[in-house]
Scaffold this active site. Structure first.
Site, PDB file in Angstrom:
ATOM      1  N   ARG A 326      -6.382 -26.329 -16.645  1.00  0.00           N
ATOM      2  CA  ARG A 326      -6.739 -25.500 -17.330  1.00  0.00           C
ATOM      3  C   ARG A 326      -7.306 -26.399 -19.034  1.00  0.00           C
ATOM      4  O   ARG A 326      -5.749 -26.378 -19.807  1.00  0.00           O
ATOM      5  CB  ARG A 326      -6.248 -24.521 -17.304  1.00  0.00           C
ATOM      6  CG  ARG A 326      -7.593 -23.704 -19.338  1.00  0.00           C
ATOM      7  CD  ARG A 326      -8.712 -22.940 -18.348  1.00  0.00           C
ATOM      8  NE  ARG A 326      -9.388 -22.087 -19.133  1.00  0.00           N
ATOM      9  CZ  ARG A 326     -10.689 -21.922 -18.849  1.00  0.00           C
ATOM     10  NH1 ARG A 326     -11.814 -22.480 -18.427  1.00  0.00           N
ATOM     11  NH2 ARG A 326     -11.251 -20.979 -20.199  1.00  0.00           N
ATOM     12  N   GLU A 442      14.327   1.819  -3.601  1.00  0.00           N
ATOM     13  CA  GLU A 442      15.593   1.514  -3.548  1.00  0.00           C
ATOM     14  C   GLU A 442      16.774   1.799  -4.320  1.00  0.00           C
ATOM     15  O   GLU A 442      17.192   0.659  -4.726  1.00  0.00           O
ATOM     16  CB  GLU A 442      14.851  -0.023  -2.366  1.00  0.00           C
ATOM     17  CG  GLU A 442      14.336   0.036  -1.036  1.00  0.00           C
ATOM     18  CD  GLU A 442      15.797   0.647  -0.055  1.00  0.00           C
ATOM     19  OE1 GLU A 442      17.219   0.477  -0.399  1.00  0.00           O
ATOM     20  OE2 GLU A 442      15.228   1.037   0.902  1.00  0.00           O
TER      21      GLU A 442
HETATM   22  C1  LIG Z   1       5.888   3.865  -2.992  1.00  0.00           C
HETATM   23  C2  LIG Z   1       6.732   4.739  -2.921  1.00  0.00           C
HETATM   24  C3  LIG Z   1       7.504   5.081  -2.167  1.00  0.00           C
HETATM   25  C4  LIG Z   1       8.805   5.058  -1.573  1.00  0.00           C
HETATM   26  N1  LIG Z   1       9.717   4.830   0.052  1.00  0.00           N
HETATM   27  C5  LIG Z   1       9.965   6.428   0.110  1.00  0.00           C
HETATM   28  C6  LIG Z   1      10.852   5.685   1.263  1.00  0.00           C
HETATM   29  O1  LIG Z   1       9.951   5.338   2.365  1.00  0.00           O
HETATM   30  N2  LIG Z   1      11.496   6.826   1.855  1.00  0.00           N
HETATM   31  C7  LIG Z   1      12.467   7.862   0.483  1.00  0.00           C
HETATM   32  O2  LIG Z   1      13.109   8.794   1.215  1.00  0.00           O
HETATM   33  N3  LIG Z   1      11.333   7.541  -1.085  1.00  0.00           N
HETATM   34  C8  LIG Z   1      10.895   7.570  -0.807  1.00  0.00           C
HETATM   35  N4  LIG Z   1      10.022   6.616  -2.452  1.00  0.00           N
HETATM   36  C9  LIG Z   1      11.550   7.383  -3.017  1.00  0.00           C
HETATM   37  C10 LIG Z   1      12.470   6.588  -3.826  1.00  0.00           C
HETATM   38  O3  LIG Z   1      12.959   5.741  -3.526  1.00  0.00           O
HETATM   39  C11 LIG Z   1      12.473   7.424  -5.236  1.00  0.00           C
HETATM   40  O4  LIG Z   1      11.307   7.659  -5.922  1.00  0.00           O
HETATM   41  C12 LIG Z   1      13.578   6.234  -5.751  1.00  0.00           C
HETATM   42  O5  LIG Z   1      14.562   7.203  -5.594  1.00  0.00           O
HETATM   43  C13 LIG Z   1      13.531   7.333  -7.592  1.00  0.00           C
HETATM   44  O6  LIG Z   1      13.806   8.798  -7.479  1.00  0.00           O
HETATM   45  P1  LIG Z   1      13.118   9.842  -8.181  1.00  0.00           P
HETATM   46  O7  LIG Z   1      11.438   9.566  -8.298  1.00  0.00           O
HETATM   47  O8  LIG Z   1      13.195  11.783  -7.886  1.00  0.00           O
HETATM   48  O9  LIG Z   1      13.056   9.527  -9.359  1.00  0.00           O
HETATM   49  P2  LIG Z   1      14.448  10.364 -10.811  1.00  0.00           P
HETATM   50  O10 LIG Z   1      15.415  10.246  -9.878  1.00  0.00           O
HETATM   51  O11 LIG Z   1      13.664  11.664 -11.419  1.00  0.00           O
HETATM   52  O12 LIG Z   1      14.442   9.734 -11.685  1.00  0.00           O
HETATM   53  C14 LIG Z   1      13.411   9.423 -13.039  1.00  0.00           C
HETATM   54  C15 LIG Z   1      14.049   8.560 -14.243  1.00  0.00           C
HETATM   55  O13 LIG Z   1      14.726   9.398 -14.675  1.00  0.00           O
HETATM   56  C16 LIG Z   1      16.008   8.139 -14.883  1.00  0.00           C
HETATM   57  N5  LIG Z   1      16.741   9.579 -14.730  1.00  0.00           N
HETATM   58  C17 LIG Z   1      17.769   9.783 -13.475  1.00  0.00           C
HETATM   59  N6  LIG Z   1      19.044   9.763 -13.505  1.00  0.00           N
HETATM   60  C18 LIG Z   1      19.010   9.673 -14.765  1.00  0.00           C
HETATM   61  C19 LIG Z   1      20.307   9.636 -15.191  1.00  0.00           C
HETATM   62  N7  LIG Z   1      21.746   9.989 -14.949  1.00  0.00           N
HETATM   63  N8  LIG Z   1      20.727   8.810 -16.358  1.00  0.00           N
HETATM   64  C20 LIG Z   1      19.815   8.119 -17.008  1.00  0.00           C
HETATM   65  N9  LIG Z   1      18.377   7.864 -16.423  1.00  0.00           N
HETATM   66  C21 LIG Z   1      18.238   8.742 -15.476  1.00  0.00           C
HETATM   67  C22 LIG Z   1      15.407   7.287 -13.630  1.00  0.00           C
HETATM   68  O14 LIG Z   1      16.311   5.762 -14.258  1.00  0.00           O
HETATM   69  C23 LIG Z   1      13.954   7.150 -13.833  1.00  0.00           C
HETATM   70  O15 LIG Z   1      13.532   6.196 -14.470  1.00  0.00           O
HETATM   71  C24 LIG Z   1       9.404   5.895  -2.461  1.00  0.00           C
HETATM   72  C25 LIG Z   1       9.020   5.283  -3.637  1.00  0.00           C
HETATM   73  C26 LIG Z   1       7.597   5.218  -4.142  1.00  0.00           C
HETATM   74  C27 LIG Z   1       6.741   5.350  -5.630  1.00  0.00           C
END
Ligand SMILES: Cc1cc2nc3c(=O)[nH]c(=O)nc-3n(C[C@H](O)[C@H](O)[C@H](O)COP(=O)(O)OP(=O)(O)OC[C@H]3O[C@@H](n4cnc5c(N)ncnc54)[C@H](O)[C@@H]3O)c2cc1C
Length: 666
Positions: A326, A442
């Site tokens: 480019r 994960e």
């Molecule tokens: C597309 C997709 C596919 C998925 N597939 C699966 C699956 O097949 N099976 C399964 O079991 N799960 C699955 N998940 C779930 C995924 O593993 C969770 O979303 C992930 O573990 C985060 O958990 P949460 O969404 O409850 O976020 P939370 O734990 O609520 O965290 C939200 C935010 O708060 C922050 N936070 C949380 N606790 C603290 C703390 N103590 N100190 C500071 N900051 C904090 C985190 O850093 C994050 O930014 C999937 C999720 C998505 C979006």
């Protein structure tokens, strides 16, 4: 083998100062010991490359079905079964299964995640948490994708804090069955891949209750659909609907209302429930038991990190090749405009990310090798235990840095391709949207970095796994702080002496450039940063506790500092992995090129954090400026071999897809 870029078969001509790259040899180096496995996946990717277009043109339901079809076709080639025992049709080779997964990430990422859910999460849980009867019942069918399953851990109310899940599994001794219940909507299973349409079974994580006593989170295999695909009695299933990306994966929600499964459904490698309702586990401490169970699932984390690093490589391959063709602006009197990659800023934007991709590649290779070694070793002595903990920490750190790197790199590469980068046909649309959530699933990256810091602060002591955050603060304040300080102070005196000299004590002259390309100087700086941050975190935690503050409050106030310590640690071990790799290479053009990339990675890390190094007196103003000048110089050296360095990623042309590359005449 699928078609490759022509540069793969030719080494660039070199002048003495100019780098050259033997692309096939570098590609072999990057493929490592699993070259055949990676080639098999590349062939499969090329064969099914039209799925990249299907992602844009098909309806959501059709695309989900298409992704499933491709996964099943790939399973037929053996590509997805490497990590399972040979007696069930697997390959008995964990390292190979990681290599296959990483390579798959050069293509459509819904396929990658569907594979991860089916074979890594669902299959991995049955393999690691189950025992022979479970293996006999499920493994052969799931390896061949005849039995489809999901991994139901996360709930709407709890993702990162798995120990607090709300789903219950109560043992009914009279019926010799577990009864699974979702007590409220916060305890519904959420985001579960494969649940909305395809899975017939789920590995459900639930609070086990035996004879009225809570035994903590355990996993059970639960049928969720009948042969006609209808939800089983008591199971409610809902589709999560459209997502930012990965729309070829059917994520769903699950509720359980008095769902009964036989006693043998409990995945009982770590705990059993007898027919008459007695609970036994060899691991008495419930926290330790829980973390041991979760630790066996670390492979998924390693795979996601590797996949993210490879997705970043795809972005770089497109942006760098585009940047070489480019043209925009240039000498008004000249006959043609400049190619983008000749602009210093374009090099600045892309080459440090290229160097970091190489660094992370070698760090990932290391963590995958560690995983293979740890999981192939059946001994249970102290050394094996320590190796497991160190693996968990390394896996967490590499996953976090690798996935953050992918998001940042893909965005930068998209912008580097201008408007063309925004067209879906040029791949950044899907790449960006699909890799986004890699930072969350994960293990959320920020939580993972806390895990890394916890290991560092407690020095992987026996009690490491039993400690929650509060316990960790208490532990550090009471016993660990001395160890951390001893470890770090031992170096400080030596370092202070070296610090007196701007060149890090190495250069013969005192110029700001002295020793700047010395790898041991880079490593020292990154190690010093890590140890300094770690010791000051330990001190802060201790003084917070000494002042009588609540441990939770102390931890919360220091949390950013804790994460910085982890970040510094992981960057240091990534640099070490790169340096260790260089050590293994013979003298020659590829080693020279990789040394330049390694310098670029190290100096970019230092440059990115130069405010910190300046604040802490480790860089003078003049030296900080010299670091920046050296990064520019290294970029200039990378420029002639940039194409070769991305060609060595060996990404099949078919999945590179980007129309802009054809248009630019390559
Ligand atoms: C597309 C997709 C596919 C998925 N597939 C699966 C699956 O097949 N099976 C399964 O079991 N799960 C699955 N998940 C779930 C995924 O593993 C969770 O979303 C992930 O573990 C985060 O958990 P949460 O969404 O409850 O976020 P939370 O734990 O609520 O965290 C939200 C935010 O708060 C922050 N936070 C949380 N606790 C603290 C703390 N103590 N100190 C500071 N900051 C904090 C985190 O850093 C994050 O930014 C999937 C999720 C998505 C979006």
């Amino acid at each position: 083998m699928p078609a490759m870029s022509s540069a793969l078969s030719s080494a660039a001509a070199s002048s003495p100062d100019e780098l050259s790259v033997d692309v096939p040899a570098l590609a072999r180096l990057l493929d490592g010991r699993y070259r055949d496995v990676r080639d098999l996946v590349r062939t499969n990717l090329a064969e099914h490359a039209s799925i990249l277009e299907d992602a844009e043109t098909m309806s959501c339901d059709d695309f989900r079905q298409r992704v499933l079809d491709v996964v099943q076709l790939m399973a037929d080639t053996g590509q997805t079964g490497f990590g399972f025992p040979a007696e069930y049709g697997g390959g008995d080779d964990i390292g190979a299964s990681i290599a296959a997964f990483e390579t798959l990430a050069l293509g459509d990422l819904s396929v990658v995640v569907k594979v991860g859910v089916q074979f890594g999460l669902f299959g991995g849980a049955i393999l690691q948490l189950g025992t022979k009867p479970h293996h006999d019942a499920y493994l052969e069918d799931l390896i061949h994708a005849r039995l489809l399953g999901c991994f139901a851990m996360t709930e709407t109310g709890h993702g990162s804090n798995v120990q607090a899940l709300g789903t219950t599994a109560r043992y009914d001794a009279d019926a010799q069955e577990f009864v699974i219940d979702t007590p409220d909507d916060r305890a519904r299973k959420d985001y579960i891949g494969n649940a909305a349409m395809h899975a017939s079974h789920a590995v459900v994580f639930a609070q086990l209750v035996v004879d009225g006593e809570g035994r903590g989170v355990h996993a059970l295999v639960v049928p969720i659909r009948d042969d006609e695909g209808r939800p089983m009695p008591g199971v409610r299933i809902e589709d999560c609907g459209q997502k930012i990306g990965l729309n070829g994966v059917d994520n769903g929600r699950l509720w359980f209302d008095g769902v009964r499964v036989p006693r043998t459904s409990l995945l009982d490698r770590y705990a059993i429930v007898t027919e008459d309702g007695r609970y036994f586990s060899e691991i008495e401490n419930p926290d330790r038991r829980f973390f041991t169970m979760l630790g066996t699932l670390v492979q998924g984390r390693v795979c996601v990190g590797g996949a993210a690093i490879n997705a970043a490589k795809v972005g770089l391959a497109i942006a760098i090749e585009y940047g070489l063709h480019r043209r925009q602006f240039g000498d008004p009197g000249g006959t043609s405009e400049e190619v983008l990659l000749d602009y210093g800023m374009h090099q600045r934007r892309l080459f440090p990310l290229l160097a970091r991709s190489y660094a992370l590649h070698f760090a990932q290779e290391r963590v995958a090798a560690d995983l293979h070694a740890v999981f192939s070793d059946t001994s249970a002595d102290g050394a094996a235990e320590l190796a497991r903990r160190s693996l968990e920490s390394r896996a967490a750190g590499t996953k976090a840095l690798g996935t953050w790197h992918a998001s940042r790199t893909i965005q930068e590469c998209r912008e580097a391709c201008g408007g063309a980068g925004y067209l879906s046909v040029n791949r950044f649309d899907a790449l960006r949207a699909d890799t986004d959530v890699f930072t969350t699933f994960e293990g959320d990256n920020t939580i993972l970095m806390q895990l890394v810091a916890k290991g560092l602060l407690t020095d992987y002591k026996d009690s490491f796994e039993d400690l929650d955050q509060i316990g960790m603060v208490r532990f550090v304040a009471s016993t660990a702080v001395e160890t951390v300080l001893e470890r770090t102070n031992a170096r400080t005196i030596l370092e202070r002496l070296r610090d007196a000299v701007p060149g890090g004590g190495r250069g013969a002259d005192d110029s700001p450039d002295a020793g700047l390309l010395d790898s041991s100087y880079h490593l020292e700086l990154l190690t010093w940063r890590e140890e300094h941050i770690l010791s000051s975190v330990a001190r802060r935690l201790k003084s917070g506790m000494d002042s009588g503050a609540e441990p939770a409050r102390v931890f919360s106030l220091c949390q950013d500092h804790v994460i910085s310590a982890a970040h510094a640690h992981v960057e240091r071990i990534v640099l070490e992995a790169f340096l260790d790799k260089l050590e293994t290479l013979d003298e020659g053009s590829n080693r020279d090129a990789l040394k330049v990339l390694c310098d670029l990675f190290a100096l970019s890390c230092i440059e990115d954090d130069r405010a910190w190094f300046l604040e802490h007196g480790r860089l003078s103003n003049a030296r900080a400026k010299a670091v920046t000048a050296q990064v520019n110089e290294l970029n200039r050296r990378v420029r002639p071999v940039a194409q070769e360095l991305v060609d060595a990623f060996n990404i099949p042309r078919e999945v590179l897809r980007a129309e802009i590359l054809e248009f630019s005449g390559s």
